[in-house]
Design an enzyme around this catalytic site. Structure first.
Site, mmCIF file in Angstrom:
data_model
loop_
_atom_site.group_PDB
_atom_site.id
_atom_site.type_symbol
_atom_site.label_atom_id
_atom_site.label_comp_id
_atom_site.label_asym_id
_atom_site.label_seq_id
_atom_site.Cartn_x
_atom_site.Cartn_y
_atom_site.Cartn_z
ATOM 1 N N GLU A 262 0.934 -1.219 0.055
ATOM 2 C CA GLU A 262 0.041 -0.078 0.087
ATOM 3 C C GLU A 262 0.928 1.249 -0.124
ATOM 4 O OE1 GLU A 262 -3.736 0.882 1.394
ATOM 5 O OE2 GLU A 262 -3.794 -0.650 2.807
ATOM 6 N N ASP A 263 0.298 2.321 -0.575
ATOM 7 C CA ASP A 263 1.008 3.773 -0.438
ATOM 8 C C ASP A 263 0.894 4.010 0.961
ATOM 9 O OD1 ASP A 263 -1.682 3.862 -0.606
ATOM 10 O OD2 ASP A 263 -1.815 5.516 -2.237
ATOM 11 N N ARG B 239 1.495 12.581 -8.415
ATOM 12 C CA ARG B 239 2.071 11.008 -8.202
ATOM 13 C C ARG B 239 3.418 10.804 -8.778
ATOM 14 N NH1 ARG B 239 -2.297 7.812 -7.095
ATOM 15 N NH2 ARG B 239 -4.216 8.101 -8.102
HETATM 16 P P1 5GP Z 1 -7.327 4.023 4.002
HETATM 17 O O1 5GP Z 1 -8.201 4.952 4.722
HETATM 18 O O2 5GP Z 1 -8.386 2.737 3.517
HETATM 19 O O3 5GP Z 1 -6.340 3.362 5.154
HETATM 20 O O4 5GP Z 1 -6.762 4.423 2.774
HETATM 21 C C1 5GP Z 1 -7.337 4.460 1.671
HETATM 22 C C2 5GP Z 1 -6.631 5.137 0.462
HETATM 23 O O5 5GP Z 1 -6.951 6.466 0.617
HETATM 24 C C3 5GP Z 1 -4.955 4.989 0.461
HETATM 25 O O6 5GP Z 1 -4.696 3.748 -0.323
HETATM 26 C C4 5GP Z 1 -4.753 6.319 -0.171
HETATM 27 O O7 5GP Z 1 -4.780 6.226 -1.726
HETATM 28 C C5 5GP Z 1 -5.624 7.279 0.101
HETATM 29 N N1 5GP Z 1 -5.098 8.331 1.198
HETATM 30 C C6 5GP Z 1 -5.291 8.154 2.466
HETATM 31 N N2 5GP Z 1 -4.538 9.271 2.948
HETATM 32 C C7 5GP Z 1 -3.860 9.658 2.025
HETATM 33 C C8 5GP Z 1 -3.026 11.042 1.981
HETATM 34 O O8 5GP Z 1 -2.672 11.669 3.095
HETATM 35 N N3 5GP Z 1 -2.538 11.485 0.815
HETATM 36 C C9 5GP Z 1 -3.021 10.868 -0.512
HETATM 37 N N4 5GP Z 1 -2.498 11.365 -1.486
HETATM 38 N N5 5GP Z 1 -3.872 9.662 -0.391
HETATM 39 C C10 5GP Z 1 -4.215 9.169 1.024
#
Ligand code: 5GP
Length: 188
Positions: free
Chosen positions: A96-97, A162
């Site tokens: 994951e990013d 990106r």
């Molecule tokens: P989750 O909330 O399910 O842990 O994260 C879902 C997705 O939201 C991540 O994989 C990412 O693509 C996006 N995301 C969450 N936080 C950030 C952030 O600080 N920056 C960016 N660019 N995307 C985010």
């Protein structure tokens, strides 16, 4: 009068990113010396995956999944593209990013876990625990950040940034006002 641009802070420059990637690649190579399936989450993890897999010294298979973005408040995540690789009996690491609420990570750990892998764990470039909704075990973490929005090295705002060479914090209000406010980071 134009709104002032809130200054971004570079969390990791190019060298910093490569050091983090090398450390994670070494950890993964040491843990899974018998080979591994890397399942990367489109699209934010692509630059990270590309560097990570090339820094690893073990046999790897690479595959991808794509998820529908969840509507805020629903917590529902859905696979819109599945991996083609069978993970049965294999060690699997989700790439994951960023893990933010943990909803994506929890969903994928459960979804891939149902497919009888030998093991399934998670490697994330960035961990932001401040807004976690679902507790998740993160086995491999590049960098933990405070409660900041992050852009660059795969992480976008509205499809932008990106391809930044650095990982930086950005102010969401500034971006909402001007999505190109941080273009100066391309020279960072
Ligand atoms: P989750 O909330 O399910 O842990 O994260 C879902 C997705 O939201 C991540 O994989 C990412 O693509 C996006 N995301 C969450 N936080 C950030 C952030 O600080 N920056 C960016 N660019 N995307 C985010």
């Amino acid at each position: 009068m134009a709104e002032p641009v809130s200054a971004p802070a570079v969390l990791l420059d190019q060298d910093g990113i490569q050091q983090v990637v090398k450390r994670l690649a070494d950890e993964l190579s040491a843990r899974y010396d018998d080979g591994l399936v890397l399942v990367a989450v489109l699209r934010g993890s692509v630059p990270f995956l590309a560097d990570l897999v090339r820094a690893m010294s073990i046999r790897t298979t690479v595959d991808f999944v794509a998820l529908s973005p969840y509507a805020p408040g629903t917590g529902r995540v859905r696979l819109v593209m599945d991996a083609a690789t069978s993970v049965e009996g294999r060690d699997v690491v989700i790439v994951e990013d960023i893990v933010d609420t943990g909803l994506t990570a929890a969903f994928l750990l459960s979804e891939l876990g149902r497919r009888n892998p030998k093991s399934v764990s998670l490697c994330t470039l960035v961990d932001r625990p401040a807004r976690r909704i679902v507790p998740v075990d993160l086995d491999f973490v590049g960098l933990e950040v405070e409660d900041h929005f992050v852009i660059g090295y795969g992480l976008d705002f509205d499809g932008r940034y990106r391809n930044l060479q650095v990982l930086a914090t950005a102010d969401p209000a500034t971006l909402a006002n001007d999505p190109d406010a941080y273009l100066s980071l391309y020279g960072a």
